[in-house]
Design a protein around this motif. Sequence first.
Motif, mmCIF file in Angstrom:
data_model
loop_
_atom_site.group_PDB
_atom_site.id
_atom_site.type_symbol
_atom_site.label_atom_id
_atom_site.label_comp_id
_atom_site.label_asym_id
_atom_site.label_seq_id
_atom_site.Cartn_x
_atom_site.Cartn_y
_atom_site.Cartn_z
ATOM 1 N N GLU A 99 9.643 -14.883 -50.515
ATOM 2 C CA GLU A 99 11.103 -14.835 -50.629
ATOM 3 C C GLU A 99 11.424 -14.829 -52.119
ATOM 4 O O GLU A 99 10.922 -15.669 -52.870
ATOM 5 C CB GLU A 99 11.761 -16.049 -49.965
ATOM 6 C CG GLU A 99 13.280 -16.050 -50.184
ATOM 7 C CD GLU A 99 14.034 -17.197 -49.492
ATOM 8 O OE1 GLU A 99 13.381 -18.052 -48.843
ATOM 9 O OE2 GLU A 99 15.264 -17.232 -49.625
ATOM 10 N N ASN A 158 17.926 -12.702 -50.824
ATOM 11 C CA ASN A 158 19.134 -13.300 -50.235
ATOM 12 C C ASN A 158 20.354 -12.446 -50.543
ATOM 13 O O ASN A 158 20.557 -12.031 -51.684
ATOM 14 C CB ASN A 158 19.338 -14.708 -50.804
ATOM 15 C CG ASN A 158 18.259 -15.653 -50.329
ATOM 16 O OD1 ASN A 158 18.302 -16.140 -49.210
ATOM 17 N ND2 ASN A 158 17.250 -15.883 -51.170
ATOM 18 N N GLU A 190 17.939 -11.498 -46.355
ATOM 19 C CA GLU A 190 18.277 -12.773 -45.711
ATOM 20 C C GLU A 190 19.782 -12.961 -45.787
ATOM 21 O O GLU A 190 20.353 -13.013 -46.886
ATOM 22 C CB GLU A 190 17.565 -13.936 -46.409
ATOM 23 C CG GLU A 190 16.074 -13.905 -46.156
ATOM 24 C CD GLU A 190 15.365 -15.211 -46.522
ATOM 25 O OE1 GLU A 190 16.040 -16.210 -46.863
ATOM 26 O OE2 GLU A 190 14.126 -15.216 -46.465
ATOM 27 N N ASP A 220 19.296 -16.537 -42.131
ATOM 28 C CA ASP A 220 18.893 -17.696 -42.933
ATOM 29 C C ASP A 220 19.594 -18.976 -42.455
ATOM 30 O O ASP A 220 20.651 -18.904 -41.846
ATOM 31 C CB ASP A 220 19.310 -17.409 -44.390
ATOM 32 C CG ASP A 220 18.442 -18.137 -45.394
ATOM 33 O OD1 ASP A 220 17.562 -18.901 -44.984
ATOM 34 O OD2 ASP A 220 18.655 -17.932 -46.604
ATOM 35 N N LYS A 241 15.332 -17.937 -39.644
ATOM 36 C CA LYS A 241 14.742 -18.945 -40.526
ATOM 37 C C LYS A 241 15.335 -20.303 -40.174
ATOM 38 O O LYS A 241 16.550 -20.506 -40.295
ATOM 39 C CB LYS A 241 15.013 -18.591 -41.988
ATOM 40 C CG LYS A 241 14.311 -17.298 -42.391
ATOM 41 C CD LYS A 241 14.272 -17.127 -43.886
ATOM 42 C CE LYS A 241 13.169 -17.943 -44.523
ATOM 43 N NZ LYS A 241 13.083 -17.700 -45.974
#
Length: 324
Positions: A99, A158, A190, A220, A241
């Motif tokens: 990530e 993200n 995400e 997320d 997640k």
Amino acid sequence: TPFMLDGFETSLSACCGLAIYPDNAYNCEYLMRSANSALNHAKKMGRNTYQFFDKDRHTLDPTELTKESALFKAITNNEFELYFQPKFDAQHNQLYGFEALVRWPQEDGSVINPDEFIPLAEQNGAIIPLTQLLMEQLLNQLAQWRKQSISFGNVAINISALHFQQSSLIETLIDNLAKFDVPAHCLELEITESAMMDNPEFAEQQMKRIKSIGVHIALDDFGTGHSSLSYLKRFPIDTLKIDKSFVKDIDKNEQDRNITATIVRLAKYLDINVVAEGVETEEQAYMLHIMGCHFQQGYYYCKPLKANQVSEFINDTLEKQQSS
Ligand code: C2E
Ligand code: CA
Ligand code: CA
């Protein structure tokens, strides 16, 4: 020209405050605030005049503005750095991706973490140029690793709700994937549930467009927001997640354990991958593993790494795997 109003000679004058996009603000709200600040100054100058916004003379919250102008400057100068936190497949004892997490290095050698500037960037709209910059940086990095035959797996970035709701996100993705010649399946976005809440119809279309390019989508912080089951059914999500707040006490708190186990089972039924984040101890890793949550991320495995530490880390992991 003076004119008569109810028998009185009257004249009008204008007073104007000017702010310029994108020098003074990245979104409408802040642009208007900056223009208003300039207008206040023009009034103080005796009216019948205009003033441009001058950040040294603003009347907004000074600490916020100092931070804000530093942020804008940092975006212009491309001062941000991406760190990479490994995602592990505990079942096969191997790495399956990373990530990407942004950091803002300072001149004194310290580093500002995203929690300290992402909320501000989301508020003033700077998150969009910032993410465009990070996307370019990320794909450039992936292209370099590909040239060096470094198998990094799938890398997530993200995306804030505000950015997810812009149709320009698709162009940013397509342009950068093409520019750096990186296959789309290497990339995962995400997003949090808030990205879908305001306008679910648009979100659904947006996700379908992202999927049609071949880019993956992860939800997320699952479990902390609405955790809507109908969304899981409706939207083409590849990965859930599980938020670190559930993982934190998984070995001590029965409720957290049950919630986590339920999310894992639900994801399995819906054929969605599930990743637990914030795994810090061997006990947590083991518990998640026996629940069937094999994809894990956290300090137990590795803290976020600088880009130049990644290839060494991958080699070490491979060596350990081969010797075990
Ligand atoms: P997140 O997406 O939930 O990212 C996970 C955060 O947990 C990261 O914090 C990571 O360093 C931290 N973390 C990882 N393993 C552990 C662990 O075992 N224990 C604990 N306590 N924490 C762990 P970080 O890097 O400070 O990022 C914070 C948040 O800032 C992220 O939360 C994400 O929401 C946001 N963020 C980070 N990078 C970006 C970015 O490039 N764009 C956007 N829009 N947001 C970002
Ligand atoms: Ca994340
Ligand atoms: Ca998260």
